[in-house]
Motif scaffolding. Structure first.
Motif, PDB file in Angstrom:
ATOM      1  N   ARG A  47      32.845  27.661  34.409  1.00 10.83           N
ATOM      2  CA  ARG A  47      32.957  28.627  33.313  1.00 10.83           C
ATOM      3  C   ARG A  47      34.293  28.440  32.601  1.00 10.83           C
ATOM      4  O   ARG A  47      35.256  27.935  33.177  1.00 10.83           O
ATOM      5  CB  ARG A  47      32.809  30.080  33.797  1.00 10.83           C
ATOM      6  CG  ARG A  47      33.990  30.662  34.491  1.00 10.83           C
ATOM      7  CD  ARG A  47      34.277  30.079  35.837  1.00 10.83           C
ATOM      8  NE  ARG A  47      33.348  30.526  36.885  1.00 10.83           N
ATOM      9  CZ  ARG A  47      33.131  29.902  38.012  1.00 10.83           C
ATOM     10  NH1 ARG A  47      33.795  28.762  38.291  1.00 10.83           N
ATOM     11  NH2 ARG A  47      32.291  30.344  38.917  1.00 10.83           N
ATOM     12  N   THR A  48      34.322  28.883  31.330  1.00  6.57           N
ATOM     13  CA  THR A  48      35.555  28.828  30.541  1.00  6.57           C
ATOM     14  C   THR A  48      36.521  29.908  31.024  1.00  6.57           C
ATOM     15  O   THR A  48      36.096  31.021  31.320  1.00  6.57           O
ATOM     16  CB  THR A  48      35.238  29.092  29.048  1.00  6.57           C
ATOM     17  OG1 THR A  48      34.135  28.290  28.664  1.00  6.57           O
ATOM     18  CG2 THR A  48      36.434  28.781  28.171  1.00  6.57           C
ATOM     19  N   TYR A  64      43.899  34.701  34.704  1.00  8.84           N
ATOM     20  CA  TYR A  64      43.620  36.120  34.945  1.00  8.84           C
ATOM     21  C   TYR A  64      42.120  36.290  35.142  1.00  8.84           C
ATOM     22  O   TYR A  64      41.328  35.654  34.439  1.00  8.84           O
ATOM     23  CB  TYR A  64      44.029  36.980  33.741  1.00  8.84           C
ATOM     24  CG  TYR A  64      45.499  37.078  33.448  1.00  8.84           C
ATOM     25  CD1 TYR A  64      46.444  36.470  34.266  1.00  8.84           C
ATOM     26  CD2 TYR A  64      45.944  37.787  32.341  1.00  8.84           C
ATOM     27  CE1 TYR A  64      47.797  36.579  33.973  1.00  8.84           C
ATOM     28  CE2 TYR A  64      47.294  37.897  32.045  1.00  8.84           C
ATOM     29  CZ  TYR A  64      48.208  37.291  32.858  1.00  8.84           C
ATOM     30  OH  TYR A  64      49.544  37.392  32.559  1.00  8.84           O
ATOM     31  N   THR A  70      32.448  36.183  40.565  1.00  3.37           N
ATOM     32  CA  THR A  70      31.923  35.133  41.453  1.00  3.37           C
ATOM     33  C   THR A  70      32.950  34.045  41.711  1.00  3.37           C
ATOM     34  O   THR A  70      33.084  33.557  42.834  1.00  3.37           O
ATOM     35  CB  THR A  70      30.654  34.519  40.814  1.00  3.37           C
ATOM     36  OG1 THR A  70      29.701  35.561  40.654  1.00  3.37           O
ATOM     37  CG2 THR A  70      30.077  33.412  41.662  1.00  3.37           C
ATOM     38  N   LYS A  71      33.693  33.673  40.655  1.00  3.70           N
ATOM     39  CA  LYS A  71      34.680  32.604  40.820  1.00  3.70           C
ATOM     40  C   LYS A  71      35.731  32.978  41.870  1.00  3.70           C
ATOM     41  O   LYS A  71      36.286  32.119  42.535  1.00  3.70           O
ATOM     42  CB  LYS A  71      35.340  32.253  39.474  1.00  3.70           C
ATOM     43  CG  LYS A  71      36.243  33.329  38.923  1.00  3.70           C
ATOM     44  CD  LYS A  71      36.874  32.937  37.608  1.00  3.70           C
ATOM     45  CE  LYS A  71      35.998  33.187  36.398  1.00  3.70           C
ATOM     46  NZ  LYS A  71      35.451  34.562  36.267  1.00  3.70           N
TER      47      LYS A  71
HETATM   48  C1  FMN Z   1      36.804  31.522  25.579  1.00  6.07           C
HETATM   49  C2  FMN Z   1      36.524  32.214  26.893  1.00  6.07           C
HETATM   50  C3  FMN Z   1      37.591  32.544  27.701  1.00  6.07           C
HETATM   51  C4  FMN Z   1      37.376  33.178  28.940  1.00  6.07           C
HETATM   52  N1  FMN Z   1      38.453  33.459  29.715  1.00  6.07           N
HETATM   53  C5  FMN Z   1      38.247  34.007  30.932  1.00  6.07           C
HETATM   54  C6  FMN Z   1      39.351  34.243  31.820  1.00  6.07           C
HETATM   55  O1  FMN Z   1      40.509  33.950  31.512  1.00  6.07           O
HETATM   56  N2  FMN Z   1      39.086  34.784  33.026  1.00  6.07           N
HETATM   57  C7  FMN Z   1      37.814  35.116  33.410  1.00  6.07           C
HETATM   58  O2  FMN Z   1      37.670  35.609  34.528  1.00  6.07           O
HETATM   59  N3  FMN Z   1      36.755  34.900  32.611  1.00  6.07           N
HETATM   60  C8  FMN Z   1      36.934  34.352  31.381  1.00  6.07           C
HETATM   61  N4  FMN Z   1      35.866  34.113  30.559  1.00  6.07           N
HETATM   62  C9  FMN Z   1      34.521  34.494  31.016  1.00  6.07           C
HETATM   63  C10 FMN Z   1      34.007  33.446  32.003  1.00  6.07           C
HETATM   64  O3  FMN Z   1      33.700  32.255  31.289  1.00  6.07           O
HETATM   65  C11 FMN Z   1      32.756  33.925  32.759  1.00  6.07           C
HETATM   66  O4  FMN Z   1      31.720  34.179  31.880  1.00  6.07           O
HETATM   67  C12 FMN Z   1      33.027  35.181  33.585  1.00  6.07           C
HETATM   68  O5  FMN Z   1      34.364  35.224  34.054  1.00  6.07           O
HETATM   69  C13 FMN Z   1      32.090  35.253  34.797  1.00  6.07           C
HETATM   70  O6  FMN Z   1      32.285  34.082  35.584  1.00  6.07           O
HETATM   71  P1  FMN Z   1      31.933  34.018  37.151  1.00  6.07           P
HETATM   72  O7  FMN Z   1      30.752  34.931  37.359  1.00  6.07           O
HETATM   73  O8  FMN Z   1      31.626  32.605  37.410  1.00  6.07           O
HETATM   74  O9  FMN Z   1      33.133  34.489  37.903  1.00  6.07           O
HETATM   75  C14 FMN Z   1      36.059  33.472  29.344  1.00  6.07           C
HETATM   76  C15 FMN Z   1      34.995  33.116  28.519  1.00  6.07           C
HETATM   77  C16 FMN Z   1      35.222  32.508  27.310  1.00  6.07           C
HETATM   78  C17 FMN Z   1      34.045  32.141  26.444  1.00  6.07           C
END
Ligand code: FMN
Length: 184
Positions: A47-48, A64, A70-71
């Motif tokens: 994920r981003t 952050y 999940t990560k």
């Molecule tokens: C541009 C962008 C920046 C993001 N930055 C973060 C971040 O800094 N931290 C974060 O936890 N999720 C961030 N997200 C959301 C994650 O990509 C992800 O959708 C969300 O954290 C759930 O991920 P997980 O279920 O794998 O933990 C970002 C998404 C986008 C599109």
């Protein structure tokens, strides 16, 4: 930087660190939003994320997140992950192999939360439901407490790839061995 091709491994390593150190403070820098790849031990996920801080001396990067994401459980159970970033402007991909530590309390966390909670971004860490919870509507409800957490990514090695019309190049840095060229 586009056009000027750096010749030595030393110059490339210095330049990639300059870019990495710039990225957190430059909203337009593509390396500010890398992809973080993790695993649950069976299935990989990616994920981003936003690169919040980079420190060269300690070779750490800071992300952050919500402590319930999940990560975070991936990082706690399988600390080795990869941050992937690509810049079309300079034609460079980095794959940073990292060892992740999840930080959910202490001064490192509270000092950053003290800054963040004054900004609209604080909402990202205040939802009543964990990320990924099923919702009845598109916007979830906000809860009363923060689930702010840090992922500290300790650099294990850097895989650098340059796409170039005169031939692609690849090198390895930062793994306690001398920098070296690799077959792309
Ligand atoms: C541009 C962008 C920046 C993001 N930055 C973060 C971040 O800094 N931290 C974060 O936890 N999720 C961030 N997200 C959301 C994650 O990509 C992800 O959708 C969300 O954290 C759930 O991920 P997980 O279920 O794998 O933990 C970002 C998404 C986008 C599109």
């Amino acid at each position: 930087m586009a056009g000027a091709r750096l010749e030595s491994l030393e110059a490339i390593e210095a330049a990639l660190w300059r870019e990495l150190l710039t990225a957190p403070n430059d909203r337009s820098h593509p390396w500010r939003t890398p992809v973080l790849a993790t695993t649950d031990g069976d299935v990989g996920d990616a994920r981003t994320v936003v690169l919040r801080e980079v420190d060269r001396t300690s070779a750490t990067l800071l992300i952050y997140t919500d402590a319930r994401a999940t990560k975070v459980s991936h990082a706690m159970q399988h600390p080795l992950g990869t941050l992937v970033m690509w810049s079309n402007a300079i034609g460079w991909q980095l794959r940073l192999r990292v060892r992740m530590t999840v930080i959910t309390d202490g001064l490192e966390l509270s000092s950053r939360w003290a800054q963040l909670k004054l900004t609209p971004a604080a909402h990202d860490y205040l939802s009543a439901l964990a990320p990924g919870s099923a919702l009845d509507s598109a916007l979830g409800s906000r809860g009363g407490r923060a689930y702010f957490a840090l992922i500290e990514a300790q650099l294990q090695s850097i895989d650098w790839l340059e796409l170039h019309e005169q031939g692609h190049r690849r090198a390895r840095f930062g793994d306690n061995q001398p920098p070296r060229w690799l077959q792309p």
